[in-house]
Write a protein that holds these residues in place. Structure first.
Motif, mmCIF file in Angstrom:
data_model
loop_
_atom_site.group_PDB
_atom_site.id
_atom_site.type_symbol
_atom_site.label_atom_id
_atom_site.label_comp_id
_atom_site.label_asym_id
_atom_site.label_seq_id
_atom_site.Cartn_x
_atom_site.Cartn_y
_atom_site.Cartn_z
ATOM 1 N N VAL A 5 35.248 -67.005 -31.023
ATOM 2 C CA VAL A 5 33.838 -67.334 -31.242
ATOM 3 C C VAL A 5 33.636 -67.868 -32.655
ATOM 4 O O VAL A 5 32.895 -68.823 -32.883
ATOM 5 N N GLY A 6 34.315 -67.258 -33.608
ATOM 6 C CA GLY A 6 34.162 -67.664 -34.999
ATOM 7 C C GLY A 6 34.594 -69.089 -35.267
ATOM 8 O O GLY A 6 34.165 -69.696 -36.249
ATOM 9 N N ARG A 7 35.437 -69.645 -34.410
ATOM 10 C CA ARG A 7 35.935 -71.004 -34.612
ATOM 11 C C ARG A 7 34.926 -72.070 -34.204
ATOM 12 O O ARG A 7 35.125 -73.249 -34.509
ATOM 13 N N SER A 8 33.871 -71.688 -33.502
ATOM 14 C CA SER A 8 32.914 -72.662 -32.975
ATOM 15 C C SER A 8 31.502 -72.356 -33.444
ATOM 16 O O SER A 8 30.958 -71.298 -33.111
ATOM 17 N N PRO A 9 30.864 -73.258 -34.182
ATOM 18 C CA PRO A 9 29.472 -73.026 -34.586
ATOM 19 C C PRO A 9 28.548 -72.832 -33.384
ATOM 20 O O PRO A 9 27.611 -72.027 -33.445
ATOM 21 N N GLN A 10 28.811 -73.541 -32.293
ATOM 22 C CA GLN A 10 27.972 -73.404 -31.104
ATOM 23 C C GLN A 10 28.111 -72.010 -30.499
ATOM 24 O O GLN A 10 27.107 -71.387 -30.113
ATOM 25 N N VAL B 230 36.530 -63.561 -39.571
ATOM 26 C CA VAL B 230 35.608 -63.516 -40.708
ATOM 27 C C VAL B 230 34.380 -64.400 -40.503
ATOM 28 O O VAL B 230 33.291 -64.085 -41.000
ATOM 29 N N LEU B 231 34.515 -65.481 -39.750
ATOM 30 C CA LEU B 231 33.388 -66.398 -39.556
ATOM 31 C C LEU B 231 32.440 -65.940 -38.450
ATOM 32 O O LEU B 231 31.381 -66.555 -38.260
ATOM 33 N N ALA B 232 32.796 -64.889 -37.717
ATOM 34 C CA ALA B 232 32.003 -64.470 -36.562
ATOM 35 C C ALA B 232 31.147 -63.235 -36.804
ATOM 36 O O ALA B 232 30.165 -63.020 -36.087
ATOM 37 N N TRP B 233 31.504 -62.407 -37.772
ATOM 38 C CA TRP B 233 30.842 -61.106 -37.882
ATOM 39 C C TRP B 233 29.352 -61.221 -38.173
ATOM 40 O O TRP B 233 28.553 -60.405 -37.677
ATOM 41 N N SER B 234 28.927 -62.216 -38.922
ATOM 42 C CA SER B 234 27.496 -62.333 -39.214
ATOM 43 C C SER B 234 26.698 -62.647 -37.958
ATOM 44 O O SER B 234 25.528 -62.276 -37.849
ATOM 45 N N ALA B 235 27.328 -63.332 -36.976
ATOM 46 C CA ALA B 235 26.640 -63.654 -35.727
ATOM 47 C C ALA B 235 26.315 -62.406 -34.919
ATOM 48 O O ALA B 235 25.424 -62.419 -34.067
ATOM 49 N N LEU B 236 27.042 -61.318 -35.170
ATOM 50 C CA LEU B 236 26.771 -60.047 -34.505
ATOM 51 C C LEU B 236 25.679 -59.254 -35.212
ATOM 52 O O LEU B 236 25.284 -58.184 -34.746
ATOM 53 N N GLY C 237 29.110 -68.085 -49.591
ATOM 54 C CA GLY C 237 28.346 -67.842 -48.372
ATOM 55 C C GLY C 237 28.908 -68.482 -47.124
ATOM 56 O O GLY C 237 28.201 -68.582 -46.110
ATOM 57 N N ALA C 238 30.161 -68.916 -47.147
ATOM 58 C CA ALA C 238 30.730 -69.618 -45.989
ATOM 59 C C ALA C 238 30.779 -68.740 -44.745
ATOM 60 O O ALA C 238 30.743 -69.252 -43.626
ATOM 61 N N ALA C 239 30.867 -67.428 -44.923
ATOM 62 C CA ALA C 239 30.922 -66.517 -43.787
ATOM 63 C C ALA C 239 29.541 -66.078 -43.330
ATOM 64 O O ALA C 239 29.415 -65.287 -42.392
ATOM 65 N N GLY C 240 28.491 -66.556 -43.989
ATOM 66 C CA GLY C 240 27.133 -66.180 -43.625
ATOM 67 C C GLY C 240 26.719 -64.827 -44.146
ATOM 68 O O GLY C 240 25.649 -64.316 -43.776
ATOM 69 N N MET C 241 27.511 -64.263 -45.023
ATOM 70 C CA MET C 241 27.272 -62.920 -45.560
ATOM 71 C C MET C 241 28.334 -62.671 -46.619
ATOM 72 O O MET C 241 29.347 -63.374 -46.659
ATOM 73 N N PRO C 242 28.163 -61.684 -47.478
ATOM 74 C CA PRO C 242 29.225 -61.328 -48.418
ATOM 75 C C PRO C 242 30.451 -60.791 -47.691
ATOM 76 O O PRO C 242 30.344 -60.160 -46.638
ATOM 77 N N VAL C 243 31.599 -61.059 -48.277
ATOM 78 C CA VAL C 243 32.869 -60.596 -47.725
ATOM 79 C C VAL C 243 33.528 -59.669 -48.743
ATOM 80 O O VAL C 243 33.809 -60.080 -49.876
#
Length: 367
Positions: free
Chosen positions: A34-39, A81-87, A147-153
């Motif tokens: 999921v993290g690999r796709s912005p959609q 890492v790119l998906a956790w903010s979506a949750l 902010g690339a991950a949409g949140m602090p890492v």
């Protein structure tokens, strides 16, 4: 949370022949995809009600979009890492990672205790090493503050198992140097029960030497440093550790790691009580909260509360105890993404009811 508990969780728990670690790996692989796709990230955010990460807060000089984070151990190598903010998470703590790659302890090493709402793990810092994580974060464009991950890492670092204790400082420094450019904060894990001798680094002299070296290494562009503590420390030991952390200028504390205590297990899980490793989940709820309260009463350092947060009420109680942020691990396994949303609603749609929580947030803002 009801759909997850009644439909999704039973399927997950029965899959892979009930092997908890295999289920974890499969689930992480799906989240990574999921993290690999912005959609797909947008679709996931909508599906789990994670459009809001809750109320933003500034802690230790870092701007968090929400107060609920992912605890270390769920995504050791930063795969998702790119998906956790979506949750709905407001930060994610990757790792624990070590200077050298290591396989961890022999399997089986992860056990679910569903009657108790708990997990026992003796993973042993299985990870691909600090260099591999740094390379992955470079590929994903994740660097401190961007902010690339949409949140602090955050990144949790620990000692390589084969490294002697007397060489532990250099081992941590290797990870620090590789990962500091990618981390909004670094967590110093000296409290896991699954690496022999590691908890000895919580003792005042060893911890002072380690933190002094890390602070010196980061003197030109310091990264906020948090120290993760064990729930099994006595009050005297916590006082001593707190004094060292204050003396060495750390940015905050994470309370707590897993416990060696087995009290609080339900009858249906007693057959697993003898399994070696750290216990997390509902049996740790009261102790973790008590440690957070103990620390919050004695320091102006912000405290991240983690351990036994299984419901939104548990999250609010941790804030009431003085936590500036909370993190989920076992609660996320048992309650799913709905728990994130529930805590975010409680803290985002309504003002925190505890004056101690408000005070803690103000301390975090000025840290």
């Amino acid at each position: 949370m009801i759909i997850y508990r009644r439909l999704v969780r039973p399927v997950l728990f029965r899959s892979a022949g009930g092997d908890a670690e295999a289920v974890h790996e499969r689930t992480l692989s799906m989240i990574e995809l999921v993290g690999r796709s912005p959609q797909l990230r947008r679709l996931l955010r909508f599906a789990v009600g994670g459009r809001s990460q809750g109320a933003p807060v500034r802690v230790a000089g870092i701007d968090f979009p929400g107060r609920v984070g992912l605890a270390a151990g769920m995504d050791k190598d930063g795969r998702a890492v790119l998906a956790w903010s979506a949750l709905g998470f407001g930060h994610a703590e990757l790792g624990t990672v070590t200077a050298r790659p290591q396989p961890g302890n022999d399997r089986p090493r992860l056990f679910r205790l569903p009657a108790s709402g708990a997990v026992i793990n003796r993973m042993g810092f299985n990870n691909r090493g600090a260099q591999a994580l740094a390379s992955r974060l470079t590929r994903d464009g994740v660097r401190r503050g961007n902010g690339a991950a949409g949140m602090p890492v955050g990144i949790s670092i620990g000692k390589t198992k084969i490294t002697p204790l007397e060489q532990a400082t250099e081992d941590y420094l290797t990870s620090y140097r590789l990962l500091a450019p990618h981390a909004d904060y670094l967590a110093i894990n000296v409290s896991s029960p699954n690496t022999p001798g590691l908890r000895a680094l919580q003792e005042a002299g060893a911890l002072r030497d380690l933190l002094t070296a890390i602070r010196s290494a980061g003197r030109f562009r310091p990264v906020p440093i948090f120290v993760k503590v064990a729930p099994d420390l006595t009050e005297d030991a916590l006082e001593e550790l707190l004094g060292v952390c204050t003396e060495c200028g750390v940015s905050g504390l994470i309370a707590t790691n897993t416990t060696l205590d087995r009290s609080g297990l339900r009858y249906g899980d007693l057959q697993l009580a003898g399994q070696a490793g750290g216990l997390s989940g509902a049996p740790l709820t009261r102790r973790a909260r008590a440690v957070v309260a103990f620390l919050a009463e004695r320091t102006s350092l912000p405290v991240i509360g983690v351990g036994g947060i299984m419901t939104a009420d548990d999250g609010q109680a941790m804030f009431d105890a003085g936590a500036a942020l909370v993190q989920l691990y076992t609660g996320f396994i048992y309650a799913g993404p709905g728990l994130i949303a529930a805590i975010n609603r409680a803290t985002g749609d309504h003002a925190l009811t505890s004056s101690r929580s408000q005070s803690r947030l103000q301390k975090g803002e000025s840290a």
